[in-house]
Design a protein around this motif. Sequence first.
Motif, PDB file in Angstrom:
ATOM      1  N   ARG A   1       0.831  -1.206   0.000  1.00 53.41           N
ATOM      2  CA  ARG A   1       0.000   0.000   0.000  1.00 53.41           C
ATOM      3  C   ARG A   1       0.867   1.259   0.000  1.00 53.41           C
TER       4      ARG A   1
ATOM      5  N   GLN B   1       2.572   4.328  -3.037  1.00 56.23           N
ATOM      6  CA  GLN B   1       2.477   4.856  -4.395  1.00 56.23           C
ATOM      7  C   GLN B   1       3.791   4.713  -5.163  1.00 56.23           C
TER       8      GLN B   1
ATOM      9  N   ASP C   1       7.323   3.110  -6.773  1.00 55.19           N
ATOM     10  CA  ASP C   1       7.759   1.873  -7.410  1.00 55.19           C
ATOM     11  C   ASP C   1       8.524   1.044  -6.390  1.00 55.19           C
TER      12      ASP C   1
END
Length: 185
Positions: free
Chosen positions: A150, A152, A154
Motif C-alpha cells: 500500500r 504509491q 515503485d
Amino acid sequence: MIRGIDVSSHQSTTFSTSGLSFVFIKATEGRSYVNPKLTAQTKHTRDGGCVAGFYHFLWPGNITAQAAYFVSKAPEKSGDLLAVDWERTGEGTRASNAEKDRFIREVKRLRPGHRVMLYCNRDFWLNHDTTSYAGDGLWIADYVTAGKPRIQADWTIHQHTSTPLDKNVADFASEDALREWATVD
C-alpha cells in the motif's frame, strides 16, 4: 513475480529453498555484529540455486564505518544483492534520512559492481522517509496481499508476511530477469 525469503540468525541453516528464486541473509548490524550463521546460510542459499542478497541493520551514527564493516563481512560474488535495513533499533532509535541515504551511497561506492537497495516498512516509507532515495530499488514490508504493498512508489521487492518466516515477492518476470538485473556491468 518471483518468490524469496529473508533470514537471520533466528532461522536455521537448512531452510527450504524449494520454489524460491532469492534469499536475503542478515550479514551485519552496527559496527560489531556479524550473523554467526552467515557462512552456512550463504552456502545453503547458493547450493539451492537462489540469488543471494545480504543486508545490514543500520544504527544511527558512524555511517561510513558501518558501510565499511558491512562490505568487509558480506560475501562478495557477482550478482549478489546488498541492502540496508532501516527501522527502529532495539533501543528505539533510528538512523536519519541523511544517514540512510549516505549509507546506501557509501556501499554503492565501496561495491560498485552490486545493486544496493533500501529495506523498510510501510510506516517508515510513508511517515519517516523524506528523500524517497532507495538506491537501486525499494524492498518494502507491508503485510498484505503479495505484490500489492500500500504505497504509491515503485518497489522492487515486497515482504508480505513474517509467518512462519519473512516471505517476499520480487517484481521480475523470472529468476533469470532478476539475475540479469543484479549483475551490474
